[in-house]
Design an enzyme around this catalytic site. Structure first.
Site, PDB file in Angstrom:
ATOM      1  N   ASP A  33       0.844  -1.201   0.000  1.00 47.57           N
ATOM      2  CA  ASP A  33       0.000   0.000   0.000  1.00 47.57           C
ATOM      3  C   ASP A  33       0.877   1.248   0.000  1.00 47.57           C
ATOM      4  O   ASP A  33       0.550   2.256  -0.630  1.00 47.57           O
ATOM      5  CB  ASP A  33      -0.908  -0.016   1.243  1.00 47.57           C
ATOM      6  CG  ASP A  33      -2.208   0.728   1.038  1.00 47.57           C
ATOM      7  OD1 ASP A  33      -2.314   1.495   0.074  1.00 47.57           O
ATOM      8  OD2 ASP A  33      -3.131   0.547   1.855  1.00 47.57           O
ATOM      9  N   CYS A 259      -3.782   5.370  -2.093  1.00 46.93           N
ATOM     10  CA  CYS A 259      -4.255   4.560  -3.212  1.00 46.93           C
ATOM     11  C   CYS A 259      -4.252   5.436  -4.451  1.00 46.93           C
ATOM     12  O   CYS A 259      -4.860   6.511  -4.455  1.00 46.93           O
ATOM     13  CB  CYS A 259      -5.657   4.025  -2.956  1.00 46.93           C
ATOM     14  SG  CYS A 259      -6.274   3.097  -4.378  1.00 46.93           S
TER      15      CYS A 259
HETATM   16  P1  HMG Z   1      -9.018  -4.066 -17.222  1.00 47.56           P
HETATM   17  O1  HMG Z   1      -8.390  -2.998 -18.062  1.00 47.56           O
HETATM   18  O2  HMG Z   1     -10.501  -4.111 -17.115  1.00 47.56           O
HETATM   19  O3  HMG Z   1      -8.420  -5.489 -17.631  1.00 47.56           O
HETATM   20  O4  HMG Z   1      -8.383  -3.898 -15.759  1.00 47.56           O
HETATM   21  P2  HMG Z   1      -9.060  -6.643 -18.510  1.00 47.56           P
HETATM   22  O5  HMG Z   1      -9.601  -7.682 -17.605  1.00 47.56           O
HETATM   23  O6  HMG Z   1      -9.977  -6.048 -19.549  1.00 47.56           O
HETATM   24  O7  HMG Z   1      -7.757  -7.184 -19.266  1.00 47.56           O
HETATM   25  C1  HMG Z   1      -7.047  -6.322 -20.151  1.00 47.56           C
HETATM   26  C2  HMG Z   1      -5.631  -6.846 -20.333  1.00 47.56           C
HETATM   27  O8  HMG Z   1      -4.926  -6.790 -19.105  1.00 47.56           O
HETATM   28  C3  HMG Z   1      -5.558  -8.295 -20.793  1.00 47.56           C
HETATM   29  O9  HMG Z   1      -4.426  -8.394 -21.669  1.00 47.56           O
HETATM   30  C4  HMG Z   1      -5.247  -9.060 -19.548  1.00 47.56           C
HETATM   31  O10 HMG Z   1      -4.527 -10.263 -19.732  1.00 47.56           O
HETATM   32  C5  HMG Z   1      -4.361  -8.060 -18.801  1.00 47.56           C
HETATM   33  P3  HMG Z   1      -4.635  -8.583 -23.247  1.00 47.56           P
HETATM   34  O11 HMG Z   1      -5.439  -9.851 -23.367  1.00 47.56           O
HETATM   35  O12 HMG Z   1      -5.415  -7.356 -23.653  1.00 47.56           O
HETATM   36  O13 HMG Z   1      -3.235  -8.625 -23.724  1.00 47.56           O
HETATM   37  N1  HMG Z   1      -4.454  -8.293 -17.354  1.00 47.56           N
HETATM   38  C6  HMG Z   1      -3.417  -8.489 -16.531  1.00 47.56           C
HETATM   39  N2  HMG Z   1      -2.086  -8.491 -16.733  1.00 47.56           N
HETATM   40  C7  HMG Z   1      -1.325  -8.739 -15.657  1.00 47.56           C
HETATM   41  N3  HMG Z   1      -1.795  -8.994 -14.423  1.00 47.56           N
HETATM   42  C8  HMG Z   1      -3.105  -8.979 -14.193  1.00 47.56           C
HETATM   43  C9  HMG Z   1      -3.966  -8.708 -15.273  1.00 47.56           C
HETATM   44  N4  HMG Z   1      -5.309  -8.638 -15.382  1.00 47.56           N
HETATM   45  C10 HMG Z   1      -5.598  -8.384 -16.646  1.00 47.56           C
HETATM   46  N5  HMG Z   1      -3.579  -9.242 -12.961  1.00 47.56           N
HETATM   47  C11 HMG Z   1      -7.729  -4.883 -13.672  1.00 47.56           C
HETATM   48  C12 HMG Z   1      -8.844  -4.726 -14.694  1.00 47.56           C
HETATM   49  C13 HMG Z   1      -8.340  -5.525 -12.445  1.00 47.56           C
HETATM   50  C14 HMG Z   1      -6.641  -5.746 -14.258  1.00 47.56           C
HETATM   51  C15 HMG Z   1      -7.150  -3.477 -13.348  1.00 47.56           C
HETATM   52  O14 HMG Z   1      -8.209  -2.640 -13.016  1.00 47.56           O
HETATM   53  C16 HMG Z   1      -6.165  -3.480 -12.230  1.00 47.56           C
HETATM   54  O15 HMG Z   1      -5.076  -4.042 -12.335  1.00 47.56           O
HETATM   55  N6  HMG Z   1      -6.486  -2.793 -11.096  1.00 47.56           N
HETATM   56  C17 HMG Z   1      -5.636  -2.779  -9.917  1.00 47.56           C
HETATM   57  C18 HMG Z   1      -5.781  -1.461  -9.174  1.00 47.56           C
HETATM   58  C19 HMG Z   1      -4.963  -1.501  -7.903  1.00 47.56           C
HETATM   59  O16 HMG Z   1      -4.062  -2.288  -7.727  1.00 47.56           O
HETATM   60  N7  HMG Z   1      -5.281  -0.558  -6.955  1.00 47.56           N
HETATM   61  C20 HMG Z   1      -4.597  -0.465  -5.697  1.00 47.56           C
HETATM   62  C21 HMG Z   1      -4.920  -1.596  -4.753  1.00 47.56           C
HETATM   63  S1  HMG Z   1      -6.452  -1.391  -3.892  1.00 47.56           S
HETATM   64  C22 HMG Z   1      -6.062  -0.410  -2.510  1.00 47.56           C
HETATM   65  O17 HMG Z   1      -5.005   0.139  -2.438  1.00 47.56           O
HETATM   66  C23 HMG Z   1      -7.059  -0.332  -1.378  1.00 47.56           C
HETATM   67  C24 HMG Z   1      -6.626  -1.155  -0.155  1.00 47.56           C
HETATM   68  O18 HMG Z   1      -5.383  -0.705   0.353  1.00 47.56           O
HETATM   69  C25 HMG Z   1      -7.702  -1.065   0.951  1.00 47.56           C
HETATM   70  C26 HMG Z   1      -8.130   0.380   1.270  1.00 47.56           C
HETATM   71  O19 HMG Z   1      -7.294   1.202   1.626  1.00 47.56           O
HETATM   72  O20 HMG Z   1      -9.336   0.634   1.138  1.00 47.56           O
HETATM   73  C27 HMG Z   1      -6.471  -2.638  -0.521  1.00 47.56           C
HETATM   74 MG    MG Z   2      -5.146   1.014   1.676  1.00 52.58          MG
END
Ligand code: HMG
Ligand code: MG
Length: 319
Positions: A33, A259
């Protein structure tokens, strides 16, 4: 900057009273984080050293990185390079990683991860911003992730963001939060972490949410809390949660964090601030506060700015 190391000023350690738990598990999130939110990408070797130092300071659950799309969180795009550098840590150190979907799970399992976390949102706005999905589409995306992980004997944490307030939608109604919590548990998550992503919670709200969750059949033993410290309430909120019986608390060394997809999210509750309070309450964490502070001072140097943690500043005379 000097670090006082083990020669810490003393607080009077009172025995744990008035129903507080005697032991707390700290879920350290600084390497995930914290570093996901840095402007500059921290070199992989520095991240590995950070995790090793956290383990040497006595932390036993250290969230290491995320297997998300590298374009969405470029700061953690080196997950495949980092994870093997942590292979020499003792088996007792748990290294959870975030996985949003099956692609992320495949990547994590290929490297031997034994603890994963999915991350849902209580609000539609953040679900869209963070996962490009509606709340229910995101839950559907997690369903096979949780099932496959559980079939493999992998522990699954379910994060729930925006449990208190949302930067686009304002205060979040408690029943809305309860619904998604229940859904995450019904998917099979082993534990939940209630995220105050933008740090707007106050202790009364924490108490009300925990009570409502209990009334909906969610046991306190399944709940952890994840406070960001935007309004300086993270410690007070933590104490309210401890009084309710919560024993898992997320925190980030030095108060790193935020975030990238939530406007106004600041750092997490600082692990040092948490340990300082728990120490005063006579609650054991097994964390060496001197070593932890030294680690955060070291990391602050890597990042080129002082730690926001009040405890780190006080113990290290960091300006
Ligand atoms: P999307 O653009 O909708 O992805 O993103 P998709 O499902 O349409 O796939 C598009 C392409 O991405 C595909 O490739 C997939 O294979 C690839 P293509 O076929 O076009 O060549 N792909 C990936 N590649 C590598 N690793 C993966 C992956 N998934 C798809 N895992 C997605 C959807 C979920 C991937 C995107 O929105 C994402 O990665 N989001 C992450 C955001 C994030 O990490 N935010 C921070 C964490 S949350 C937080 O901090 C809160 C927390 O601390 C608690 C709090 O404080 O409240 C936990
Ligand atoms: Mg957090």
């Amino acid at each position: 900057m000097t670090v006082q190391g083990l020669g810490l000023p003393m607080t009077v350690a009172a025995p744990s009273t008035d129903g507080l738990p005697t032991h707390i598990r700290i879920h350290e999130v600084g390497a995930r984080d914290g570093l996901q939110n840095e402007q500059t990408t921290v070199p992989t070797e520095v991240k590995a050293e950070f995790v090793h130092r956290l383990a040497e300071a006595g932390l036993t659950t250290i969230e290491a990185t995320s297997f998300v799309h590298p374009k969405w969180v470029p700061q953690l795009a080196d997950a495949e390079d980092l994870f093997p550098l942590l292979g020499d840590l003792p088996a007792a150190i748990a290294l959870p990683v975030l996985v949003p979907n099956e692609r992320g799970l495949d990547r994590a399992l290929a490297l031997g991860a034994r603890r994963v976390a999915v991350f849902a949102s209580a609000t539609e706005s953040f679900a869209k911003a963070n996962l490009n999905r509606t709340v229910d589409e995101a839950l559907a995306m997690f369903d096979p992730v949780v099932t496959r992980a559980k079939d493999d004997g992998v522990h699954v944490r379910g994060y729930l963001s925006m449990c208190f307030g949302d930067p686009w939608e304002g205060p979040v109604p408690i029943p809305q939060v309860v619904r998604v919590c229940r859904a995450l548990l019904d998917l099979g998550c082993d534990e939940l972490s209630l995220g105050d992503t933008i740090g707007v919670a106050t202790p009364g709200h924490v108490q009300a949410l925990l009570t409502a969750l209990n009334e909906a059949g969610v046991p306190t033993s399944a709940l952890g809390v994840h406070f960001h410290d935007t309004y300086g309430q993270a410690l007070a909120n933590t104490l309210a949660a401890l009084r309710h019986g919560v024993t898992t608390v997320d925190a980030s060394a030095g108060g790193l964090g935020g975030c990238p997809y939530a406007k106004s999210a600041t750092g997490n509750l600082a692990t040092e601030d948490l340990v300082w309070m728990l120490r005063g309450l006579g609650i054991d964490t097994g964390v060496d506060l001197g070593r932890l502070t030294a680690t955060s001072v070291w990391m602050a140097r890597q990042l080129g700015r002082p730690s926001p943690s009040r405890t780190v500043r006080a113990l290290s005379h960091q300006e």
